[in-house]
Design a protein around this motif. Structure first.
Motif, PDB file in Angstrom:
ATOM      1  N   VAL A  30     -11.989  -4.964  35.433  1.00  4.39           N
ATOM      2  CA  VAL A  30     -12.253  -5.872  36.551  1.00  4.39           C
ATOM      3  C   VAL A  30     -10.993  -6.636  36.938  1.00  4.39           C
ATOM      4  O   VAL A  30     -10.634  -6.718  38.118  1.00  4.39           O
ATOM      5  N   VAL A  31     -10.317  -7.198  35.947  1.00  2.00           N
ATOM      6  CA  VAL A  31      -9.119  -8.001  36.212  1.00  2.00           C
ATOM      7  C   VAL A  31      -8.039  -7.144  36.870  1.00  2.00           C
ATOM      8  O   VAL A  31      -7.415  -7.553  37.858  1.00  2.00           O
ATOM      9  N   LYS A  32      -7.818  -5.942  36.353  1.00  3.15           N
ATOM     10  CA  LYS A  32      -6.789  -5.067  36.919  1.00  3.15           C
ATOM     11  C   LYS A  32      -7.135  -4.639  38.352  1.00  3.15           C
ATOM     12  O   LYS A  32      -6.257  -4.600  39.223  1.00  3.15           O
ATOM     13  N   ALA A  33      -8.393  -4.314  38.592  1.00  6.88           N
ATOM     14  CA  ALA A  33      -8.813  -3.921  39.945  1.00  6.88           C
ATOM     15  C   ALA A  33      -8.647  -5.088  40.918  1.00  6.88           C
ATOM     16  O   ALA A  33      -8.155  -4.913  42.035  1.00  6.88           O
ATOM     17  N   ALA A  34      -9.024  -6.279  40.491  1.00  9.68           N
ATOM     18  CA  ALA A  34      -8.893  -7.467  41.342  1.00  9.68           C
ATOM     19  C   ALA A  34      -7.432  -7.794  41.604  1.00  9.68           C
ATOM     20  O   ALA A  34      -7.033  -8.093  42.734  1.00  9.68           O
ATOM     21  N   ASP A  35      -6.633  -7.706  40.568  1.00  9.95           N
ATOM     22  CA  ASP A  35      -5.203  -7.985  40.712  1.00  9.95           C
ATOM     23  C   ASP A  35      -4.539  -6.981  41.654  1.00  9.95           C
ATOM     24  O   ASP A  35      -3.642  -7.327  42.415  1.00  9.95           O
ATOM     25  N   GLY A  36      -5.016  -5.754  41.634  1.00 12.69           N
ATOM     26  CA  GLY A  36      -4.491  -4.731  42.530  1.00 12.69           C
ATOM     27  C   GLY A  36      -4.730  -5.040  43.996  1.00 12.69           C
ATOM     28  O   GLY A  36      -4.031  -4.542  44.875  1.00 12.69           O
ATOM     29  N   ARG A  37      -5.704  -5.882  44.264  1.00 14.81           N
ATOM     30  CA  ARG A  37      -5.998  -6.338  45.633  1.00 14.81           C
ATOM     31  C   ARG A  37      -5.550  -7.780  45.847  1.00 14.81           C
ATOM     32  O   ARG A  37      -5.990  -8.449  46.752  1.00 14.81           O
TER      33      ARG A  37
END
Length: 118
Positions: free
Chosen positions: A10-17
């Motif tokens: 979740v954190v990585k996906a959010a950070d990617g955006r």
């Protein structure tokens, strides 16, 4: 997928955006709802939707069951229920108003810095 791995996803996906101010709270000892709450901010309605979509797409890719998604059309507060991890994507003013970090202040904060690109 273990809840800690799910949190990382979740954190990585959010950070990617480019989600801002990502905070993860370990709530398993104070609530039966989930192991973690993840709270983050998007700078615009469009960005809130993009962050939510990135998390949902990654969950589908990793075959994570999505319990429900609420608020995606209004994009002021999107809630994504991934079972052990509940994600809150806010616009800044909505996040300030509801102040979930204060509401769940008994929960320890999880250091997510290793998963976030500066």
């Amino acid at each position: 997928m273990e809840s800690k791995q799910l949190l990382e996803m979740v954190v990585k996906a959010a950070d990617g955006r480019r989600a801002e101010d990502i905070v993860a709270l370990k709530v398993d000892e104070i609530s039966p709802m989930a192991d973690y709450f993840v709270i983050m901010t998007g700078g615009s309605d469009r960005q809130v939707q993009a962050i939510a979509n990135a998390i949902i797409e990654k969950a589908h890719e990793d075959q994570v069951n999505i319990g429900s998604v609420e608020g995606k059309n209004h994009a002021k507060w999107v809630l994504i229920d991934l079972g052990d991890v509940v994600v809150h994507v806010f616009r800044e003013e909505t996040r300030s108003f509801y102040n979930l970090e204060k509401l769940w202040s008994d929960a320890p904060v999880v250091n997510v810095d290793e998963w976030v690109n500066d």
